[in-house]
Design an enzyme around this catalytic site. Structure first.
Site, short mmCIF file in Angstrom:
data_model
loop_
_atom_site.label_atom_id
_atom_site.label_comp_id
_atom_site.label_asym_id
_atom_site.label_seq_id
_atom_site.Cartn_x
_atom_site.Cartn_y
_atom_site.Cartn_z
N ASP A 52 0.85 -1.21 0.00
CA ASP A 52 0.00 0.00 0.00
C ASP A 52 0.88 1.25 0.00
O ASP A 52 0.38 2.38 -0.05
CB ASP A 52 -1.01 0.00 1.16
CG ASP A 52 -0.35 -0.12 2.51
OD1 ASP A 52 0.90 -0.21 2.59
OD2 ASP A 52 -1.09 -0.12 3.52
N SER A 53 2.22 1.05 0.00
CA SER A 53 3.14 2.17 -0.24
C SER A 53 2.92 2.75 -1.64
O SER A 53 3.44 3.82 -1.95
CB SER A 53 4.59 1.72 -0.05
OG SER A 53 4.86 0.54 -0.78
N ASP A 91 -1.07 -6.03 -0.20
CA ASP A 91 -1.53 -5.41 1.06
C ASP A 91 -3.03 -5.21 1.05
O ASP A 91 -3.60 -4.67 0.08
CB ASP A 91 -0.88 -4.03 1.22
CG ASP A 91 0.37 -4.07 2.07
OD1 ASP A 91 0.48 -4.98 2.93
OD2 ASP A 91 1.24 -3.19 1.88
N LYS A 121 -1.41 -9.42 2.77
CA LYS A 121 -0.68 -8.99 3.98
C LYS A 121 -1.57 -8.00 4.72
O LYS A 121 -2.27 -7.20 4.07
CB LYS A 121 0.64 -8.33 3.59
CG LYS A 121 1.38 -7.68 4.78
CD LYS A 121 2.84 -7.38 4.48
CE LYS A 121 3.11 -6.03 3.86
NZ LYS A 121 2.66 -4.88 4.66
N GLU A 123 -1.74 -5.54 8.62
CA GLU A 123 -0.95 -5.00 9.74
C GLU A 123 -1.62 -5.30 11.08
O GLU A 123 -2.84 -5.17 11.20
CB GLU A 123 -0.80 -3.48 9.57
CG GLU A 123 -0.02 -3.10 8.32
CD GLU A 123 0.16 -1.59 8.15
OE1 GLU A 123 -0.23 -0.82 9.06
OE2 GLU A 123 0.72 -1.19 7.11
N GLU A 190 8.88 -4.23 10.76
CA GLU A 190 9.32 -2.92 10.24
C GLU A 190 9.87 -2.04 11.35
O GLU A 190 9.23 -1.82 12.38
CB GLU A 190 8.14 -2.22 9.53
CG GLU A 190 8.55 -0.88 8.94
CD GLU A 190 7.58 -0.32 7.90
OE1 GLU A 190 6.63 -1.02 7.51
OE2 GLU A 190 7.80 0.84 7.48
O1 KIV Z 1 3.58 -1.14 1.66
C1 KIV Z 1 4.75 -1.50 1.73
O2 KIV Z 1 5.59 -1.20 0.87
C2 KIV Z 1 5.15 -2.30 2.88
C3 KIV Z 1 6.61 -2.57 3.08
C4 KIV Z 1 7.27 -1.35 3.61
C5 KIV Z 1 6.86 -3.76 3.91
O3 KIV Z 1 4.34 -2.70 3.65
#
Ligand code: KIV
Length: 272
Positions: A52-53, A91, A121, A123, A190
């Site tokens: 989600d980055s 994510d 994934k 959190e 992280e």
């Molecule tokens: O969204 C992302 O890029 C991440 C990584 C920093 C692990 O969750």
């Protein structure tokens, strides 16, 4: 390539656990589009994270919170079309799994069905336990994410190192064990102290993938734009830049502009 390294035709969640058992480090990188994912996959990266980055790198938002489930599915399906070897993990974006486990499952199913991804994934630990269970019960592999969890940035207030304090470190160890016992196949750690990463990695059998978490994680992950130096204002201590694409691309594009203005481009050979 080392002689002991096992070749995987297609990386699966099982291969990652085998890699941990054989002490082969796992490489993970983000990708959000077809062209980049093709390069990353060809370079034999084990896991591609459609993170989600993308909210920051692709859309220019300050945090990961605004990206939607539809947008994540768009990015993930572009990546999936490029990938032949890597395991593709997507994510679950903010707001798509926190409110109730049924919604979490619906979101995970949409990602798997509409993008063709291999795993999701999310959190958190104890707080998202019921959602993790639901998703796993539906046969969808889940990767956890502990330590600095960017979707909770407004609760933390800063992006500084997490779990330096004893109580927070203890909770993180409990959460990692919980995620393992629920059936998660790996967990991202992280921005936590390297010492804590070592403890967690020794105490659980599933792989830990670190970002700013030291050398003892079972694997490492970086955001591709950071590794390539496309983002130049972001300079955390943990980041190793392998290129300076921001400047290199800027110079190439500047040269193109100059060539157009000077009528050097196109030349006789570059026209029909
Ligand atoms: O969204 C992302 O890029 C991440 C990584 C920093 C692990 O969750």
């Amino acid at each position: 390539m080392s002689a002991s390294r096992k070749e995987f035709k297609r990386v699966t969640v099982k291969s990652l656990v085998e890699m941990k058992q054989q002490r082969e480090k796992i490489s993970m990188l983000t990708a959000y589009d077809y062209s980049m994912a093709k390069i990353v996959d060809n370079a034999q990266v084990d896991v591609i994270l459609v993170g989600d980055s993308a909210s920051n790198t692709m859309a220019g938002h300050e945090t990961t919170l605004p990206i939607t489930l539809d947008q994540m599915i768009y990015h993930a399906s572009s990546v999936i079309r490029a990938v032949q070897r890597a395991l593709v993990v997507v994510d679950l974006p903010f707001g798509s799994y926190q409110s109730d486990p049924k919604e979490a499952l619906r979101s995970a199913i949409r990602i798997m069905k509409e993008s063709g991804a291999h795993a999701v994934k999310l959190e958190g630990g104890e707080e998202v336990k019921e959602s993790v269970k639901r998703i796993l019960n539906a046969g969808i592999p889940v990767m956890g994410h502990l330590g600095l969890t960017p979707q909770s940035i407004y609760k933390f207030g800063t992006y500084t190192v997490r779990a330096r304090e004893k109580e927070e470190a203890k909770k993180l160890i409990r959460d990692a064990k919980l995620l393992e016992s629920l059936g998660c196949f790996a967990v991202v750690l992280e921005k936590i102290p390297a010492e804590l990463t070592k403890i967690v990695s020794e105490e659980i059998t599933i792989p830990t993938i670190g970002i700013g978490a030291g050398a003892d994680a079972d694997g490492q992950v970086l955001v591709i734009h950071d590794l390539l130096g496309m983002t130049h204002e972001f300079n955390p201590r943990f980041l190793r830049r392998y290129m300076n694409l921001y400047d290199e691309m800027g110079a190439a594009i500047g040269q193109y502009v100059a060539d157009v203005k000077s009528k050097d481009f196109p030349s006789d050979k570059e026209q029909y």
